[in-house]
Scaffold this motif. Sequence first.
Motif, PDB file in Angstrom:
ATOM      1  N   ASP A  36      -4.951 -59.667 -98.007  1.00 24.61           N
ATOM      2  CA  ASP A  36      -5.491 -59.860 -96.659  1.00 24.61           C
ATOM      3  C   ASP A  36      -6.313 -58.654 -96.220  1.00 24.61           C
ATOM      4  OD1 ASP A  36      -3.449 -57.946 -95.862  1.00 24.61           O
ATOM      5  OD2 ASP A  36      -2.025 -59.610 -95.907  1.00 24.61           O
ATOM      6  N   ASN A  38      -5.811 -56.525 -93.721  1.00 25.22           N
ATOM      7  CA  ASN A  38      -5.025 -55.311 -93.493  1.00 25.22           C
ATOM      8  C   ASN A  38      -4.611 -54.651 -94.810  1.00 25.22           C
ATOM      9  OD1 ASN A  38      -5.166 -55.351 -90.689  1.00 25.22           O
ATOM     10  ND2 ASN A  38      -3.401 -56.724 -90.499  1.00 25.22           N
ATOM     11  N   GLY A  83      -6.171 -62.928 -92.081  1.00 19.80           N
ATOM     12  CA  GLY A  83      -5.995 -62.190 -90.838  1.00 19.80           C
ATOM     13  C   GLY A  83      -6.805 -62.786 -89.712  1.00 19.80           C
ATOM     14  N   THR A  84      -7.339 -61.916 -88.860  1.00 21.65           N
ATOM     15  CA  THR A  84      -8.057 -62.331 -87.667  1.00 21.65           C
ATOM     16  C   THR A  84      -9.364 -61.556 -87.554  1.00 21.65           C
ATOM     17  OG1 THR A  84      -7.048 -60.621 -86.286  1.00 21.65           O
ATOM     18  CG2 THR A  84      -5.845 -62.727 -86.498  1.00 21.65           C
ATOM     19  N   GLU A  86     -10.018 -59.674 -85.146  1.00 22.30           N
ATOM     20  CA  GLU A  86      -9.612 -58.341 -84.694  1.00 22.30           C
ATOM     21  C   GLU A  86      -9.247 -57.454 -85.885  1.00 22.30           C
ATOM     22  OE1 GLU A  86      -9.864 -61.031 -81.588  1.00 22.30           O
ATOM     23  OE2 GLU A  86      -8.516 -61.233 -83.329  1.00 22.30           O
ATOM     24  N   ASP A  87      -8.616 -58.048 -86.903  1.00 24.41           N
ATOM     25  CA  ASP A  87      -8.327 -57.298 -88.137  1.00 24.41           C
ATOM     26  C   ASP A  87      -9.628 -56.870 -88.803  1.00 24.41           C
ATOM     27  OD1 ASP A  87      -5.576 -57.654 -87.825  1.00 24.41           O
ATOM     28  OD2 ASP A  87      -5.567 -59.510 -88.997  1.00 24.41           O
ATOM     29  N   TRP A  88     -10.624 -57.766 -88.823  1.00 23.72           N
ATOM     30  CA  TRP A  88     -11.924 -57.425 -89.425  1.00 23.72           C
ATOM     31  C   TRP A  88     -12.581 -56.298 -88.649  1.00 23.72           C
ATOM     32  CZ3 TRP A  88     -17.100 -56.944 -88.558  1.00 23.72           C
ATOM     33  CH2 TRP A  88     -17.941 -56.947 -89.690  1.00 23.72           C
ATOM     34  N   ARG A  90     -11.122 -53.914 -86.974  1.00 26.80           N
ATOM     35  CA  ARG A  90     -10.444 -52.668 -87.319  1.00 26.80           C
ATOM     36  C   ARG A  90     -10.869 -52.179 -88.697  1.00 26.80           C
ATOM     37  NH1 ARG A  90      -6.168 -55.093 -84.401  1.00 26.80           N
ATOM     38  NH2 ARG A  90      -5.365 -56.123 -86.259  1.00 26.80           N
TER      39      ARG A  90
END
Length: 584
Positions: A36, A38, A83-84, A86-88, A90
């Motif tokens: 993923d 993260n 993930g999301t 928002e994960d991308w 970050r």
Amino acid sequence: MALADPPSPRAWWKSAVVYQIYPISFFDSNGDGFGDLNGILAKLEYLKDLGVDVLWLSPIYKSPLADMGYDIADYQAIDPRYGTLEDWDRLIAAVHERGMKLMMDLVVNHTSDEHEWFVQSRSDKDASRNPKRDWYIWRPPKYDEQGSAWDYDEKTGEYYLHLYVSKQPDLNWENPAVREAVYEMMEWWIKRGCDGFRMDVINIISKVDGLPDAPVTDPKEEYQSASIFFANGPRVHEYIREMNGRVLSRHDLITVGETPFTQNAQDLLPYVLPSRHELNMVFQFELMSIDSYVDPFGTDVPLVPKQWKLKDLKDVVTRWQTFEREAGFWNAVFIENHDHSRSVSRFGNDSPDWRTLSAKLLAMLEITQSGTLYIYQGQEIGMKNAPPTWGLEEYKDVATQNFWNSVLEKRKRETKNADVDMSDVMDGIRRKARDHARLPMQWDSSAYAGFSPAPPWMRVNDDYPDWNAEVQLEDTSSVRSFWKQALTLRKKHNVLVYGDFTLRHPDNSQVFAYTRSLGSATALVLLNFHHNPTEFKLDDVPHLIGGPLVLGNYPTADLPTEATEAVRLRGYEGRLYFSSSVHV
């Protein structure tokens, strides 16, 4: 003396080291068995330490995974497995904080049949009521049964084109609204921080008018090859130049196009020439075909292996290293990706005695070529193919399964026997299947190679307890340590990135030798592609005698530090010498 400057301007993306990540198999951060975003974030320091400049992510968009994410259901959403958004966000922030860049996989020849565009397209065949109908390629029935590239839609009574699996309908690039939607999507990702695109099968977005039936080249086969009607089609360059004008030229991006069904260099030239304003470079696959059987009708069969010869490798590398250099053609240098088996098993020797040395030899082949350098995950530790003891049930790739089933059905039909010999097909799969590149990354010796605390989506290679990144990080003689050293050397010396290329001793059946020159700097590369030792004489490059040895895949303590008149090369030994004028 060679020119002090290359024929075309230098650029950051030309000297960059690109590392391809196949996300589902890279690192699982949440214990669900799938890699993923993260997980990628957690390994950025590992990649930065290696010498990576650009991360290329294979598709992470929302997808039913009929073709491992190349069937996209939403271009502006992350698949929950990864993930999301928002994960991308970050991840991209952390990538940029480390001075690296990130490129996305742009898959716009086709979508998933679950994409809202296609759901709307198949809802009504009347284009006056359905503005999305012409976003895909539909045709009324011609026969009771259409060809393998066409699937019937019962609701509208028409067939849709899919050059790949039936869940991947082809977009209609003739429709300006489709192109506009693609450009808007690209801008959306760029504004979010994306630094470039690898463009999936970009050379097939334009089809020949009328979509004629493929000519019969193999009467024994039910379906015929039709690539002449969709590869490098009549408007493909018009579309890509439009994309460049609308999107690419407005940003400082890295772009590379995948160009299957094409090995003629002249056909690929227009995509790359700076004067054409299309792409930075393309992936051509001639090298990836030297160990593939070509049938009597000229069709490359990737899962049927053939024995390759060093001359084949020399011819391909030399042709592309010297191709239209003065006009500004730029290469994408790679020997592994997610669509090909492991290079140490194909072009090296993955036996215990030679695996480390031949993996390092292949690293030397890559880092001493002109072009943007691409490394595939696990290549830097010399990951190899799955063991030959694994059965068909371990192979998940749709291409592997389809090939097995098609050969099985054909043999049953021809022999009228349900029990047919498939051992040769299994041998080809064990040597050439794409699955080998998709095994989970081997991080350490813990359960499941440290990829995940849970059983992963695909089996981990059996050798992980002894062959993993953690072991190699602590071993200065490992493949991973060698890659780091080699990449550092490449970045320090422009001659390895921008210098011209001259093949030496072309008829030598064991040693691949060439020189690279830029200004007063010359590099001599000697690669022994055999387990037997040999002697190589520097009779045609006497000016390099006395040049310093700067890189070798054997311990250098017991070697002469300078090039001698006759160089003795051990099994799978590689050496890189510089001319004495080069400061090392």
